[in-house]
Design a protein around this motif. Structure first.
Motif, mmCIF file in Angstrom:
data_model
loop_
_atom_site.group_PDB
_atom_site.id
_atom_site.type_symbol
_atom_site.label_atom_id
_atom_site.label_comp_id
_atom_site.label_asym_id
_atom_site.label_seq_id
_atom_site.Cartn_x
_atom_site.Cartn_y
_atom_site.Cartn_z
ATOM 1 N N CYS A 27 -26.166 -11.065 -3.709
ATOM 2 C CA CYS A 27 -27.101 -11.261 -2.602
ATOM 3 C C CYS A 27 -27.138 -12.716 -2.144
ATOM 4 N N HIS A 28 -27.639 -12.881 -0.926
ATOM 5 C CA HIS A 28 -27.867 -14.195 -0.341
ATOM 6 C C HIS A 28 -29.061 -14.859 -1.043
ATOM 7 N N ASP A 29 -29.214 -16.184 -0.880
ATOM 8 C CA ASP A 29 -30.227 -16.906 -1.652
ATOM 9 C C ASP A 29 -31.526 -17.167 -0.889
ATOM 10 N N ASP A 30 -31.735 -16.525 0.287
ATOM 11 C CA ASP A 30 -33.016 -16.711 0.980
ATOM 12 C C ASP A 30 -33.979 -15.571 0.644
ATOM 13 N N ALA A 31 -35.203 -15.645 1.188
ATOM 14 C CA ALA A 31 -36.226 -14.655 0.825
ATOM 15 C C ALA A 31 -35.751 -13.240 1.113
ATOM 16 N N ASP A 32 -35.082 -13.047 2.256
ATOM 17 C CA ASP A 32 -34.604 -11.707 2.593
ATOM 18 C C ASP A 32 -33.485 -11.260 1.655
ATOM 19 N N GLY A 33 -32.525 -12.133 1.403
ATOM 20 C CA GLY A 33 -31.410 -11.777 0.527
ATOM 21 C C GLY A 33 -31.856 -11.521 -0.907
ATOM 22 N N LEU A 34 -32.721 -12.390 -1.420
ATOM 23 C CA LEU A 34 -33.206 -12.229 -2.796
ATOM 24 C C LEU A 34 -34.028 -10.948 -2.937
ATOM 25 N N THR A 83 -25.351 -7.727 -0.454
ATOM 26 C CA THR A 83 -26.375 -7.676 0.585
ATOM 27 C C THR A 83 -26.742 -9.033 1.167
ATOM 28 N N ASP A 84 -26.924 -9.044 2.482
ATOM 29 C CA ASP A 84 -27.363 -10.213 3.243
ATOM 30 C C ASP A 84 -26.352 -11.361 3.223
ATOM 31 N N LEU A 85 -25.116 -11.043 2.883
ATOM 32 C CA LEU A 85 -24.075 -12.079 2.842
ATOM 33 C C LEU A 85 -23.132 -11.953 4.031
ATOM 34 N N HIS A 103 -27.403 -7.173 7.973
ATOM 35 C CA HIS A 103 -27.914 -7.116 9.341
ATOM 36 C C HIS A 103 -27.373 -8.226 10.244
ATOM 37 N N HIS A 104 -26.373 -8.958 9.761
ATOM 38 C CA HIS A 104 -25.804 -10.024 10.585
ATOM 39 C C HIS A 104 -24.725 -9.483 11.522
ATOM 40 N N VAL A 105 -24.422 -10.245 12.565
ATOM 41 C CA VAL A 105 -23.286 -9.911 13.423
ATOM 42 C C VAL A 105 -22.020 -10.026 12.567
ATOM 43 N N GLY A 155 -39.961 -13.437 5.764
ATOM 44 C CA GLY A 155 -39.054 -14.568 5.574
ATOM 45 C C GLY A 155 -38.086 -14.748 6.726
ATOM 46 N N ASP A 156 -37.504 -13.649 7.201
ATOM 47 C CA ASP A 156 -36.480 -13.761 8.247
ATOM 48 C C ASP A 156 -37.071 -13.785 9.653
ATOM 49 N N LEU A 157 -38.107 -12.994 9.899
ATOM 50 C CA LEU A 157 -38.615 -12.831 11.262
ATOM 51 C C LEU A 157 -39.872 -13.647 11.534
#
Ligand code: MN
Length: 354
Positions: A27-34, A83-85, A103-105, A155-157
Protein backbone atom coordinates in the motif's frame (compact mmCIF):
# COMPACT_ATOMS: atom_id res chain seq x y z
CA UNK A 1 -22.22 5.98 -11.03
CA UNK A 2 -20.03 4.51 -8.37
CA UNK A 3 -21.01 0.83 -8.14
CA UNK A 4 -18.98 -0.25 -5.13
CA UNK A 5 -20.61 -3.69 -4.93
CA UNK A 6 -19.50 -4.48 -8.50
CA UNK A 7 -15.91 -3.55 -7.60
CA UNK A 8 -16.14 -5.80 -4.55
CA UNK A 9 -17.46 -8.74 -6.58
CA UNK A 10 -14.60 -8.37 -9.09
CA UNK A 11 -12.13 -8.39 -6.19
CA UNK A 12 -13.65 -11.57 -4.69
CA UNK A 13 -13.35 -13.30 -8.09
CA UNK A 14 -9.72 -12.25 -8.43
CA UNK A 15 -8.83 -13.40 -4.90
CA UNK A 16 -10.46 -16.79 -5.50
CA UNK A 17 -7.67 -17.40 -8.04
CA UNK A 18 -4.91 -16.87 -5.45
CA UNK A 19 -2.58 -19.75 -4.55
CA UNK A 20 -2.54 -21.53 -1.18
CA UNK A 21 0.21 -19.32 0.35
CA UNK A 22 -0.74 -16.27 2.39
CA UNK A 23 -1.31 -13.13 0.33
CA UNK A 24 0.75 -9.98 0.83
CA UNK A 25 -0.73 -6.46 0.72
CA UNK A 26 1.24 -3.52 -0.67
CA UNK A 27 0.00 0.00 0.00
CA UNK A 28 0.80 3.68 -0.37
CA UNK A 29 2.02 5.57 2.73
CA UNK A 30 -0.72 8.24 3.02
CA UNK A 31 -3.92 8.07 5.09
CA UNK A 32 -5.91 6.62 2.20
CA UNK A 33 -3.26 4.06 1.22
CA UNK A 34 -2.56 2.96 4.79
CA UNK A 35 -6.28 2.63 5.54
CA UNK A 36 -6.82 0.63 2.35
CA UNK A 37 -3.89 -1.62 3.29
CA UNK A 38 -5.23 -2.13 6.82
CA UNK A 39 -8.74 -2.92 5.54
CA UNK A 40 -7.52 -5.45 2.96
CA UNK A 41 -5.15 -7.18 5.37
CA UNK A 42 -7.78 -7.47 8.09
CA UNK A 43 -10.44 -8.68 5.63
CA UNK A 44 -8.17 -11.29 4.05
CA UNK A 45 -7.19 -12.58 7.50
CA UNK A 46 -10.85 -12.93 8.45
CA UNK A 47 -11.53 -14.86 5.29
CA UNK A 48 -9.08 -17.51 6.51
CA UNK A 49 -5.92 -16.63 4.63
CA UNK A 50 -3.60 -16.58 7.63
CA UNK A 51 -1.65 -13.59 8.88
CA UNK A 52 -1.53 -11.17 5.95
CA UNK A 53 1.53 -8.89 6.04
CA UNK A 54 1.33 -5.33 4.74
CA UNK A 55 4.31 -3.73 3.02
CA UNK A 56 4.09 0.07 2.95
CA UNK A 57 5.72 1.35 -0.22
CA UNK A 58 7.27 4.61 0.89
CA UNK A 59 9.23 7.56 -0.34
CA UNK A 60 11.55 6.79 -3.27
CA UNK A 61 10.30 3.18 -3.59
CA UNK A 62 8.29 1.49 -6.32
CA UNK A 63 6.17 -1.66 -6.24
CA UNK A 64 7.30 -2.30 -9.81
CA UNK A 65 11.02 -2.63 -9.14
CA UNK A 66 13.59 -5.46 -9.04
CA UNK A 67 14.29 -4.65 -5.37
CA UNK A 68 10.61 -5.09 -4.46
CA UNK A 69 10.33 -8.32 -6.51
CA UNK A 70 13.31 -9.77 -4.60
CA UNK A 71 11.85 -8.78 -1.24
CA UNK A 72 8.38 -10.19 -2.05
CA UNK A 73 9.76 -13.36 -3.54
CA UNK A 74 11.28 -14.26 -0.15
CA UNK A 75 7.74 -14.19 1.34
CA UNK A 76 6.50 -16.71 -1.27
CA UNK A 77 3.03 -15.12 -1.41
CA UNK A 78 -0.08 -16.85 -2.75
CA UNK A 79 -1.16 -13.53 -4.24
CA UNK A 80 -0.50 -9.81 -4.15
CA UNK A 81 -3.04 -7.10 -3.37
CA UNK A 82 -1.63 -3.71 -4.32
CA UNK A 83 -3.52 -0.61 -3.28
CA UNK A 84 -3.29 3.15 -3.82
CA UNK A 85 0.04 2.80 -5.62
CA UNK A 86 -1.36 3.59 -9.06
CA UNK A 87 -2.09 1.37 -12.04
CA UNK A 88 0.52 0.49 -14.62
CA UNK A 89 1.49 -2.34 -16.95
CA UNK A 90 4.19 -4.76 -15.84
CA UNK A 91 4.64 -7.69 -13.49
CA UNK A 92 5.38 -7.03 -9.82
CA UNK A 93 6.28 -10.65 -9.00
CA UNK A 94 6.33 -13.17 -11.81
CA UNK A 95 3.94 -16.13 -11.47
CA UNK A 96 2.00 -14.60 -8.55
CA UNK A 97 -1.65 -13.57 -9.11
CA UNK A 98 -1.96 -9.84 -8.53
CA UNK A 99 -4.89 -7.47 -7.95
CA UNK A 100 -4.58 -3.68 -8.10
CA UNK A 101 -7.16 -1.72 -6.03
CA UNK A 102 -6.79 1.92 -6.98
CA UNK A 103 -8.34 5.23 -7.98
CA UNK A 104 -5.56 7.09 -9.79
CA UNK A 105 -5.42 7.81 -13.52
CA UNK A 106 -3.56 4.73 -14.86
CA UNK A 107 0.02 5.34 -16.04
CA UNK A 108 -0.51 2.42 -18.45
CA UNK A 109 -2.85 -0.58 -18.46
CA UNK A 110 -1.78 -4.09 -17.40
CA UNK A 111 -2.62 -6.75 -19.99
CA UNK A 112 -2.86 -10.13 -18.26
CA UNK A 113 -0.36 -9.48 -15.46
CA UNK A 114 -2.87 -8.10 -12.95
CA UNK A 115 -6.59 -7.76 -12.28
CA UNK A 116 -7.53 -4.10 -11.94
CA UNK A 117 -10.20 -2.82 -9.54
CA UNK A 118 -10.20 0.87 -10.44
CA UNK A 119 -12.58 3.60 -9.37
CA UNK A 120 -10.89 6.13 -11.62
CA UNK A 121 -13.75 6.31 -14.15
CA UNK A 122 -16.49 6.44 -11.49
CA UNK A 123 -18.31 9.63 -10.59
CA UNK A 124 -17.77 10.56 -7.85
CA UNK A 125 -14.36 8.90 -7.81
CA UNK A 126 -14.00 6.76 -4.67
CA UNK A 127 -10.78 6.63 -2.68
CA UNK A 128 -8.66 3.48 -2.53
CA UNK A 129 -9.82 2.85 1.04
CA UNK A 130 -13.49 3.08 0.03
CA UNK A 131 -12.83 0.58 -2.78
CA UNK A 132 -10.92 -1.59 -0.30
CA UNK A 133 -13.89 -1.55 2.02
CA UNK A 134 -16.17 -2.69 -0.82
CA UNK A 135 -13.65 -5.48 -1.50
CA UNK A 136 -13.66 -6.44 2.19
CA UNK A 137 -17.48 -6.47 2.28
CA UNK A 138 -17.48 -8.87 -0.68
CA UNK A 139 -15.37 -11.31 1.36
CA UNK A 140 -17.46 -11.17 4.55
CA UNK A 141 -18.57 -9.02 7.48
CA UNK A 142 -16.76 -5.68 7.25
CA UNK A 143 -19.06 -3.12 8.86
CA UNK A 144 -16.57 -2.55 11.68
CA UNK A 145 -13.87 -1.58 9.15
CA UNK A 146 -15.89 1.23 7.56
CA UNK A 147 -14.21 3.86 9.76
CA UNK A 148 -10.92 3.08 8.01
CA UNK A 149 -12.57 4.02 4.71
CA UNK A 150 -13.64 7.23 6.45
CA UNK A 151 -10.00 7.97 7.32
CA UNK A 152 -9.06 7.57 3.65
CA UNK A 153 -11.97 9.67 2.42
CA UNK A 154 -11.20 12.55 4.76
CA UNK A 155 -7.47 12.18 4.05
CA UNK A 156 -7.74 12.33 0.27
CA UNK A 157 -10.82 14.50 -0.31
CA UNK A 158 -11.03 16.63 2.82
CA UNK A 159 -14.01 16.43 5.15
CA UNK A 160 -16.28 18.69 3.09
CA UNK A 161 -15.91 16.90 -0.26
CA UNK A 162 -15.92 13.50 1.45
CA UNK A 163 -19.27 14.26 3.10
CA UNK A 164 -20.72 15.82 -0.09
CA UNK A 165 -19.59 13.04 -2.44
CA UNK A 166 -20.24 10.04 -0.19
CA UNK A 167 -23.02 11.00 2.23
CA UNK A 168 -24.16 7.38 2.69
CA UNK A 169 -20.70 6.45 3.95
CA UNK A 170 -19.78 9.60 5.86
CA UNK A 171 -23.17 10.23 7.51
CA UNK A 172 -23.15 7.09 9.69
CA UNK A 173 -19.41 7.47 10.39
CA UNK A 174 -19.85 11.04 11.61
CA UNK A 175 -22.61 9.86 13.90
CA UNK A 176 -20.68 6.87 15.24
CA UNK A 177 -17.22 8.40 15.60
CA UNK A 178 -17.52 12.21 15.07
CA UNK A 179 -15.82 14.19 12.32
CA UNK A 180 -13.41 15.59 14.91
CA UNK A 181 -12.03 12.13 15.74
CA UNK A 182 -11.73 11.19 12.05
CA UNK A 183 -9.97 14.48 11.25
CA UNK A 184 -7.59 14.09 14.18
CA UNK A 185 -6.75 10.48 13.26
CA UNK A 186 -6.07 11.54 9.65
CA UNK A 187 -3.68 14.25 10.78
CA UNK A 188 -1.78 11.74 12.94
CA UNK A 189 -1.48 8.92 10.38
CA UNK A 190 -0.47 11.36 7.63
CA UNK A 191 2.27 12.90 9.77
CA UNK A 192 5.15 10.38 9.48
CA UNK A 193 5.18 10.29 5.68
CA UNK A 194 5.53 14.07 5.68
CA UNK A 195 8.32 14.15 8.26
CA UNK A 196 11.98 14.15 7.27
CA UNK A 197 12.27 10.47 8.32
CA UNK A 198 9.28 9.43 6.24
CA UNK A 199 8.58 6.01 7.83
CA UNK A 200 4.81 5.36 7.93
CA UNK A 201 5.26 2.00 9.70
CA UNK A 202 4.00 3.29 13.08
CA UNK A 203 0.85 4.68 11.45
CA UNK A 204 0.09 1.39 9.73
CA UNK A 205 0.60 -0.60 12.94
CA UNK A 206 -1.84 1.67 14.75
CA UNK A 207 -4.48 1.31 12.01
CA UNK A 208 -4.07 -2.47 12.00
CA UNK A 209 -4.95 -2.76 15.68
CA UNK A 210 -7.33 0.15 16.33
CA UNK A 211 -11.07 -0.33 16.67
CA UNK A 212 -11.95 3.21 15.60
CA UNK A 213 -10.49 6.67 15.08
CA UNK A 214 -10.73 7.32 18.83
CA UNK A 215 -8.23 4.50 19.46
CA UNK A 216 -5.79 6.14 17.05
CA UNK A 217 -6.20 9.54 18.68
CA UNK A 218 -5.92 8.36 22.30
CA UNK A 219 -3.27 5.66 21.79
CA UNK A 220 -0.45 5.88 24.31
CA UNK A 221 2.39 3.68 23.09
CA UNK A 222 5.70 4.11 21.23
CA UNK A 223 3.95 4.15 17.81
CA UNK A 224 1.58 6.89 18.92
CA UNK A 225 4.49 8.88 20.36
CA UNK A 226 6.27 8.66 16.98
CA UNK A 227 3.17 9.98 15.21
CA UNK A 228 2.88 12.95 17.57
CA UNK A 229 6.57 13.79 17.22
CA UNK A 230 6.27 13.61 13.42
CA UNK A 231 3.25 15.89 13.49
CA UNK A 232 5.05 18.49 15.61
CA UNK A 233 8.02 18.42 13.24
CA UNK A 234 5.79 18.89 10.18
CA UNK A 235 3.80 21.68 11.85
CA UNK A 236 6.95 23.66 12.57
CA UNK A 237 8.09 23.32 8.94
CA UNK A 238 4.64 24.31 7.71
CA UNK A 239 4.49 27.40 9.92
CA UNK A 240 7.76 28.60 8.39
CA UNK A 241 6.49 27.97 4.82
CA UNK A 242 3.20 29.75 5.44
CA UNK A 243 4.95 33.05 6.04
CA UNK A 244 6.27 33.08 2.44
CA UNK A 245 4.15 35.19 0.05
CA UNK A 246 3.10 33.64 -3.30
CA UNK A 247 4.53 34.64 -6.68
CA UNK A 248 2.05 35.20 -9.50
CA UNK A 249 2.13 34.65 -13.25
CA UNK A 250 -1.05 34.43 -15.34
CA UNK A 251 -3.36 31.82 -13.78
CA UNK A 252 -0.61 30.35 -11.58
CA UNK A 253 0.32 31.19 -7.98
CA UNK A 254 3.61 29.71 -6.82
CA UNK A 255 4.81 29.21 -3.25
CA UNK A 256 8.42 28.17 -2.83
CA UNK A 257 9.78 26.37 0.25
CA UNK A 258 12.94 24.53 1.27
CA UNK A 259 12.22 21.78 3.78
CA UNK A 260 13.19 18.13 4.34
CA UNK A 261 9.53 17.58 5.25
CA UNK A 262 6.94 16.77 2.58
CA UNK A 263 4.96 19.93 3.16
CA UNK A 264 4.51 21.16 -0.44
CA UNK A 265 1.06 19.49 -0.89
CA UNK A 266 -0.15 21.12 2.35
CA UNK A 267 1.26 24.50 1.32
CA UNK A 268 -0.49 24.32 -2.07
CA UNK A 269 -3.75 23.10 -0.55
CA UNK A 270 -3.82 25.78 2.14
CA UNK A 271 -3.48 28.63 -0.40
CA UNK A 272 -6.39 27.37 -2.56
CA UNK A 273 -8.79 28.75 0.06
CA UNK A 274 -7.54 32.31 -0.41
CA UNK A 275 -6.58 32.07 -4.11
CA UNK A 276 -9.72 30.39 -5.37
CA UNK A 277 -9.34 31.20 -9.09
CA UNK A 278 -5.67 30.32 -9.36
CA UNK A 279 -3.83 27.09 -9.99
CA UNK A 280 -1.63 26.91 -6.88
CA UNK A 281 1.78 25.26 -7.01
CA UNK A 282 3.65 24.45 -3.79
CA UNK A 283 7.28 23.73 -4.66
CA UNK A 284 9.91 22.32 -2.33
CA UNK A 285 13.60 22.48 -3.27
CA UNK A 286 14.78 21.13 0.10
CA UNK A 287 13.13 17.71 -0.03
CA UNK A 288 15.63 15.81 -2.21
CA UNK A 289 19.03 17.03 -3.37
CA UNK A 290 19.05 18.01 -7.04
CA UNK A 291 15.26 17.94 -7.38
CA UNK A 292 12.22 20.13 -6.93
CA UNK A 293 9.16 18.29 -5.64
CA UNK A 294 5.93 20.15 -6.30
CA UNK A 295 2.20 19.79 -5.71
CA UNK A 296 -0.58 21.44 -7.72
CA UNK A 297 -4.03 22.19 -6.34
CA UNK A 298 -6.92 24.46 -7.30
CA UNK A 299 -10.31 25.31 -5.89
CA UNK A 300 -11.78 25.90 -9.35
CA UNK A 301 -9.69 24.35 -12.16
CA UNK A 302 -11.00 20.78 -12.56
CA UNK A 303 -8.31 19.07 -14.68
CA UNK A 304 -4.89 19.93 -13.32
CA UNK A 305 -3.14 17.08 -15.15
CA UNK A 306 -4.37 18.57 -18.42
CA UNK A 307 -3.36 22.04 -17.24
CA UNK A 308 0.20 20.85 -16.54
CA UNK A 309 0.51 18.79 -19.71
CA UNK A 310 -0.31 21.85 -21.80
CA UNK A 311 2.56 23.65 -20.09
CA UNK A 312 5.04 20.79 -19.73
CA UNK A 313 8.75 21.57 -20.06
CA UNK A 314 11.06 19.24 -21.97
CA UNK A 315 11.50 16.32 -19.52
CA UNK A 316 14.60 14.30 -18.70
CA UNK A 317 14.65 10.56 -17.92
CA UNK A 318 14.58 11.16 -14.13
CA UNK A 319 11.71 13.64 -14.21
CA UNK A 320 8.20 12.69 -13.13
CA UNK A 321 5.60 15.22 -14.17
CA UNK A 322 1.78 15.53 -13.86
CA UNK A 323 1.15 12.30 -11.96
CA UNK A 324 -1.75 11.58 -9.64
CA UNK A 325 -5.31 12.79 -10.03
CA UNK A 326 -6.91 15.53 -12.07
CA UNK A 327 -7.67 17.41 -8.83
CA UNK A 328 -4.37 16.67 -7.06
CA UNK A 329 -1.26 16.41 -9.16
CA UNK A 330 2.37 17.50 -9.13
CA UNK A 331 5.77 16.10 -9.89
CA UNK A 332 9.40 15.49 -9.00
CA UNK A 333 11.77 17.07 -11.47
CA UNK A 334 15.44 17.96 -11.67
CA UNK A 335 16.36 21.53 -10.84
CA UNK A 336 17.22 22.36 -14.49
CA UNK A 337 13.81 21.03 -15.61
CA UNK A 338 12.14 23.07 -12.88
CA UNK A 339 13.85 26.25 -14.01
CA UNK A 340 12.70 25.64 -17.61
CA UNK A 341 9.17 24.93 -16.34
CA UNK A 342 8.79 28.15 -14.33
CA UNK A 343 10.39 30.23 -17.09
CA UNK A 344 7.81 28.73 -19.50
CA UNK A 345 5.04 29.70 -17.09
CA UNK A 346 6.28 33.30 -17.25
CA UNK A 347 7.91 33.56 -13.81
CA UNK A 348 11.10 35.51 -13.29
CA UNK A 349 14.37 34.50 -11.63
CA UNK A 350 12.82 34.59 -8.13
CA UNK A 351 10.91 31.37 -8.96
CA UNK A 352 14.04 29.54 -10.09
CA UNK A 353 16.20 27.32 -7.90
CA UNK A 354 19.91 28.14 -8.03
MN1 MN B 1 -2.57 7.77 -1.66
Amino acid sequence: MTDLAAHGAAFARAVSGFGPGRPVVLCHDDADGLSAGAILSRALERSGRGLVPVRVVGRGESAWSPAMAAELSALDPGGLVVTDLGVQAGTILSGVPTVLVDHHVPRSMPAAEAAVISGQADAPTPTSSLLAHACAAALGEAEDLAWLAGIGLVGDLGERAASADFPDVMGPLRKAYTLKALREAVSLVNAPRRSAGGDAGPALRLLLRAGGPGDVVSADDPDAALLRAARAEVRAALDAARSVPPLFSGPVALIRCDSPCQIHPLVAQSWTHRLRRQVVIGANAGFRAGYVHFAVRSATVPDLIGFLEERAPRLGPDDQFAQGHRRATGGQIRIETWNRFVAGLGFGAEAEVP
